[in-house]
Scaffold this active site. Sequence first.
Site, PDB file in Angstrom:
ATOM      1  N   ARG A  69       0.854  -1.191   0.000  1.00 24.05           N
ATOM      2  CA  ARG A  69       0.000   0.000   0.000  1.00 24.05           C
ATOM      3  C   ARG A  69       0.885   1.233   0.000  1.00 24.05           C
ATOM      4  O   ARG A  69       1.978   1.238   0.550  1.00 24.05           O
ATOM      5  CB  ARG A  69      -0.912   0.033   1.217  1.00 24.05           C
ATOM      6  CG  ARG A  69      -2.144  -0.844   1.087  1.00 24.05           C
ATOM      7  CD  ARG A  69      -3.050  -0.716   2.283  1.00 24.05           C
ATOM      8  NE  ARG A  69      -2.384  -1.180   3.479  1.00 24.05           N
ATOM      9  CZ  ARG A  69      -1.823  -0.407   4.380  1.00 24.05           C
ATOM     10  NH1 ARG A  69      -1.887   0.917   4.278  1.00 24.05           N
ATOM     11  NH2 ARG A  69      -1.216  -0.923   5.431  1.00 24.05           N
ATOM     12  N   HIS A 226     -10.795  -2.490  11.002  1.00 29.33           N
ATOM     13  CA  HIS A 226      -9.687  -3.341  10.530  1.00 29.33           C
ATOM     14  C   HIS A 226      -9.516  -4.475  11.545  1.00 29.33           C
ATOM     15  O   HIS A 226      -8.577  -4.474  12.329  1.00 29.33           O
ATOM     16  CB  HIS A 226      -8.418  -2.474  10.439  1.00 29.33           C
ATOM     17  CG  HIS A 226      -7.281  -3.105   9.697  1.00 29.33           C
ATOM     18  ND1 HIS A 226      -5.981  -2.702   9.883  1.00 29.33           N
ATOM     19  CD2 HIS A 226      -7.240  -4.089   8.763  1.00 29.33           C
ATOM     20  CE1 HIS A 226      -5.181  -3.407   9.092  1.00 29.33           C
ATOM     21  NE2 HIS A 226      -5.919  -4.255   8.413  1.00 29.33           N
ATOM     22  N   SER A 248      -1.550  -3.600  10.125  1.00 30.22           N
ATOM     23  CA  SER A 248      -1.175  -4.464   9.014  1.00 30.22           C
ATOM     24  C   SER A 248       0.038  -5.322   9.362  1.00 30.22           C
ATOM     25  O   SER A 248       1.014  -4.827   9.927  1.00 30.22           O
ATOM     26  CB  SER A 248      -0.856  -3.594   7.796  1.00 30.22           C
ATOM     27  OG  SER A 248      -1.980  -2.808   7.489  1.00 30.22           O
ATOM     28  N   CYS A 250       0.408  -7.595  11.583  1.00 31.75           N
ATOM     29  CA  CYS A 250       0.649  -7.740  13.027  1.00 31.75           C
ATOM     30  C   CYS A 250      -0.127  -8.899  13.631  1.00 31.75           C
ATOM     31  O   CYS A 250      -0.294  -8.973  14.847  1.00 31.75           O
ATOM     32  CB  CYS A 250       0.331  -6.443  13.746  1.00 31.75           C
ATOM     33  SG  CYS A 250       1.556  -5.169  13.413  1.00 31.75           S
ATOM     34  N   ASP A 277      -9.590  -9.795   8.415  1.00 33.34           N
ATOM     35  CA  ASP A 277      -9.031  -8.459   8.131  1.00 33.34           C
ATOM     36  C   ASP A 277     -10.015  -7.314   8.348  1.00 33.34           C
ATOM     37  O   ASP A 277      -9.610  -6.242   8.771  1.00 33.34           O
ATOM     38  CB  ASP A 277      -8.523  -8.426   6.676  1.00 33.34           C
ATOM     39  CG  ASP A 277      -7.614  -7.235   6.391  1.00 33.34           C
ATOM     40  OD1 ASP A 277      -6.684  -6.996   7.178  1.00 33.34           O
ATOM     41  OD2 ASP A 277      -7.833  -6.536   5.381  1.00 33.34           O
TER      42      ASP A 277
HETATM   43  P1  GTP Z   1      -2.676  -7.667   7.188  1.00 34.80           P
HETATM   44  O1  GTP Z   1      -3.174  -8.689   6.217  1.00 34.80           O
HETATM   45  O2  GTP Z   1      -1.531  -6.866   6.636  1.00 34.80           O
HETATM   46  O3  GTP Z   1      -3.733  -6.769   7.718  1.00 34.80           O
HETATM   47  O4  GTP Z   1      -1.943  -8.444   8.380  1.00 34.80           O
HETATM   48  P2  GTP Z   1      -2.387  -9.408   9.576  1.00 34.80           P
HETATM   49  O5  GTP Z   1      -2.681  -8.581  10.772  1.00 34.80           O
HETATM   50  O6  GTP Z   1      -3.422 -10.373   9.135  1.00 34.80           O
HETATM   51  O7  GTP Z   1      -1.003 -10.157   9.887  1.00 34.80           O
HETATM   52  P3  GTP Z   1      -0.613 -11.705   9.804  1.00 34.80           P
HETATM   53  O8  GTP Z   1      -1.477 -12.577  10.654  1.00 34.80           O
HETATM   54  O9  GTP Z   1      -0.490 -12.066   8.382  1.00 34.80           O
HETATM   55  O10 GTP Z   1       0.834 -11.705  10.484  1.00 34.80           O
HETATM   56  C1  GTP Z   1       1.917 -10.993   9.987  1.00 34.80           C
HETATM   57  C2  GTP Z   1       3.216 -11.529  10.509  1.00 34.80           C
HETATM   58  O11 GTP Z   1       3.230 -11.599  11.935  1.00 34.80           O
HETATM   59  C3  GTP Z   1       3.537 -12.917   9.992  1.00 34.80           C
HETATM   60  O12 GTP Z   1       4.875 -12.955   9.559  1.00 34.80           O
HETATM   61  C4  GTP Z   1       3.336 -13.804  11.184  1.00 34.80           C
HETATM   62  O13 GTP Z   1       4.151 -14.940  11.145  1.00 34.80           O
HETATM   63  C5  GTP Z   1       3.650 -12.887  12.376  1.00 34.80           C
HETATM   64  N1  GTP Z   1       2.848 -13.266  13.575  1.00 34.80           N
HETATM   65  C6  GTP Z   1       1.510 -13.446  13.618  1.00 34.80           C
HETATM   66  N2  GTP Z   1       1.100 -13.812  14.865  1.00 34.80           N
HETATM   67  C7  GTP Z   1       2.214 -13.842  15.632  1.00 34.80           C
HETATM   68  C8  GTP Z   1       2.448 -14.151  17.023  1.00 34.80           C
HETATM   69  O14 GTP Z   1       1.540 -14.456  17.796  1.00 34.80           O
HETATM   70  N3  GTP Z   1       3.733 -14.073  17.453  1.00 34.80           N
HETATM   71  C9  GTP Z   1       4.765 -13.725  16.624  1.00 34.80           C
HETATM   72  N4  GTP Z   1       5.980 -13.671  17.128  1.00 34.80           N
HETATM   73  N5  GTP Z   1       4.580 -13.449  15.307  1.00 34.80           N
HETATM   74  C10 GTP Z   1       3.331 -13.495  14.814  1.00 34.80           C
HETATM   75  C1  SPV Z   2      -3.042  -4.458   5.059  1.00 36.97           C
HETATM   76  O1  SPV Z   2      -2.066  -3.814   4.613  1.00 36.97           O
HETATM   77  O2  SPV Z   2      -3.556  -4.190   6.163  1.00 36.97           O
HETATM   78  C2  SPV Z   2      -3.614  -5.587   4.288  1.00 36.97           C
HETATM   79  C3  SPV Z   2      -3.166  -5.777   2.910  1.00 36.97           C
HETATM   80  O3  SPV Z   2      -4.476  -6.280   4.781  1.00 36.97           O
HETATM   81  S1  SPV Z   2      -3.928  -4.613   1.844  1.00 36.97           S
HETATM   82  O4  SPV Z   2      -5.160  -5.195   1.341  1.00 36.97           O
HETATM   83  O5  SPV Z   2      -2.980  -4.395   0.777  1.00 36.97           O
HETATM   84  O6  SPV Z   2      -4.219  -3.406   2.556  1.00 36.97           O
HETATM   85 MN    MN Z   3      -5.174  -5.479   6.708  1.00 36.82          MN
END
Ligand code: GTP
Ligand code: SPV
Ligand code: MN
Length: 587
Positions: A69, A226, A248, A250, A277
Site C-alpha cells: 500500500r 480493521h 497491518s 501484526c 481483516d
Molecule cells: P494484514 O493482512 O496486513 O492486515 O496483516 P495481519 O494482521 O493479518 O497479519 P498476519 O497474521 O499475516 O501476520 C503478519 C506476521 O506476523 C507474519 O509474519 C506472522 O508470522 C507474524 N505473527 C503473527 N502472529 C504472531 C504471534 O503471535 N507471534 C509472533 N511472534 N509473530 C506473529
Molecule cells: C493491510 O495492509 O492491512 C492488508 C493488505 O491487509 S492490503 O489489502 O494491501 O491493505
Molecule cells: Mn489489513
Amino acid sequence: MVTNQSVNDWVKEMAEMTNPDEIVWIDGSEKQLDLIKQIALETGEMLELNQEKLPGCLYYRTNPKDVARDEKRTVICTSRREDAGPTNNWVSPDEMYAKMRKLFKDSMKGRTMYAIPFSMGVVGTEFAKIGIELTDSIYVVLSMAIMTRVGQEVIEQLNHGADFTKCLHSKAQINEQEKYIAHFPEDNTIWSINSAYGGNVLLGKKCLALRIGSYLGKQEGWMAEHMLILKIENEAGESKYVCGAFPSACGKTNLAMLTPPDYFKKKGYKISTVGDDIAWLRIGKDGRLYAVNPENGFFGVAPGTNQKSNPNALQTTKKGTIFTNVARNLDDNTVWWEKLDKNPPENGEDWLGNPWNGKTSSEKGAHPNSRFTAPAENCPTIADEFFTGEGVPISAIIFGGRRAKAEPLVYEAKDWNHGVFIGSAMASETTAAANGQVGVVRHDPMAMLPFCGYNMAEYFQHWIDMGKKMTNPPRIFHVNWFRTDENDEFLWPGFGDNLRVILWMLHRCKGTVGAVETPLGYEPKPEDIDVEELNITPETLEKLLRVDKDAWKHEIQDIENFYSKFEQLPKELTDSLEELKQGIDKL
Ligand code: GTP
Ligand code: SPV
Ligand code: MN
C-alpha cells in the site's frame, strides 16, 4: 444485462474518458473467468502454477516499486479539509478529479474495460453493500472474484435500484510519480491509477470496506473496522466471538485461524474463523454488538506462514489461489517464501524474476509483503456463520500492536470509554505492508490510521457514541504478542498459545476470574493464565506483564504528541490520559 440507468450512464461516462477497445461485464461464472484467465496466461500477465500440486493456482508479479500500500499516494477528497482530518492526505474533490481525469484520459486504449459488479457481505443481507469496479487489469478481475461476491446476483440487486460505490481503476503505465488512490466519500466514489498492488487496486477491500465504509458507518450508525473475527467453542460446546484490531502484518490472519495447543484440543476447545481483516459492526436489538466479515477471501501475508505457525492458512492456499511476489521453484513450478519450510528451491526464481538459489543466496526469495489471495471457503476452520452473512455477537474487542517494549501481554479496559482511549492511543512498529521504513513505532489508533475515511477525532467520538447506544457492549482488551527480552527474543510463544490469553478474556467476560488493577487497566493474576504444557517460567510471565514506569512516561509523552494533532478530542479520552498519567506517576 444491466438495466439500471444510473449504472449505465456512469459506465458510459468512464468509458468515454478511458477509451477502452471494449467493455466486458463480469457475470461471475467459472466459464467466463476461465476465458479471461487464459488471456492473462497468453499475454504472460500471470503464470499458471503446477496444476497437480496447486490446482487452479496462479502466479502474479507486480512492479518492484509497487509491492505494498502507498499511504503517501492515498487521499481523501472531501469538500472541507477538516472533514478528512489531520491524519489523512487531503485534496479538494475538484482538484483531484481534474488531475485524475487527465491521467485516466485514454488510459485503457488498446485494452478491455472489465465491469465487476460485487457485493461486500452476503448479497442481500442487512450488512451488505454493493460496488462496481471498472478496471483494465485481469489480475484485479480474478482477485475480486476471490475476495468479494461477484456476478449476476449483484446485477439483479442493481437492477432493483440498489445504491453502489463507483470504483474506477486503471493500471495505466504503472508510473509511481502519478500513482493515486483517491476516495471521494461525498460521491461514494473511488479512483485508483498507476498501481497493481492488492490494497491499492482491489477497491472493495481497504478503499470501500474501510475508508468509504467508515464514512458511511459514521453517517448510518455502524462501524467499519480493521478487525479479525474469531469464534471460540469451549468444552461445554458454548460459542463466543471476539474481534481483534491489529495493524497491518501484526497477526490478524494468524489469530483468526489459530490452532489450539494440544492440551486445549483434548479438552474440546475449537476455533473457527469468521474473518481475518475487516469487520462491519452493528448494534442488535438486544443492545449487543454484531459483526460480519464483508469479504469472501483472504489476502494474506505469505512469509512466516507454515505448517507449524498457521497450517489452516497454508491449507487454504492449496487451490484456486493467486500468489503475488513470492519465490518460485522452477523444478516443479510451485511457490516458496521465507519460513515456509527448511527446503528452499535451489533452482528457483526470486520475486523479481531473477534466478535464485535458496540454499546459497543471502537474498530473500519472496518480498516481505508477498501475499496469497485465497477463497475463504478453502479454509479448514471457516465458520458456518461466515456463509450466512448474519452478524455474530461480540463478547470482546482486542486491540494489539507489535511492540518490543512497554506494552504488557494483556490488560483489560476499565469500561467502554477507557477501551476507546486504549484504542486511540495504540502504537505499533511499522511493517512491509505499506511503503516506507519498517520497524518504526507509530501511533495507529484502532489499527485504522491508514484506513479511516474521515476526521479521526470524529471517529473517536463515533466509538464513544456507539458505546452509549449499547446496553451490553463488548469488553475491551489490549494485547502484545511481540514483547522481547534483553536479547531481542520474543518473550511469548504466540500463535496457537495466544488462545491462553483469549481464554482469560472470556473468563473476565463471564465474571469467573479476578484481576490486578494497574494504571493501564486490569491485568491477569499470573496464575489465571493457563500455562499448562507450556514451557514458560514465572519470571518470564512476570516480565510479560510488567508495567515499566520509565517506559510509560515516554509512552504518555508520545500519546500527548499524537493527540496534539487534533483540534478537538472527546473529553472522555483526555480524561483517561490524565488518569493514566497520575497512575504512572504513583508507581
Ligand atoms: P494484514 O493482512 O496486513 O492486515 O496483516 P495481519 O494482521 O493479518 O497479519 P498476519 O497474521 O499475516 O501476520 C503478519 C506476521 O506476523 C507474519 O509474519 C506472522 O508470522 C507474524 N505473527 C503473527 N502472529 C504472531 C504471534 O503471535 N507471534 C509472533 N511472534 N509473530 C506473529
Ligand atoms: C493491510 O495492509 O492491512 C492488508 C493488505 O491487509 S492490503 O489489502 O494491501 O491493505
Ligand atoms: Mn489489513
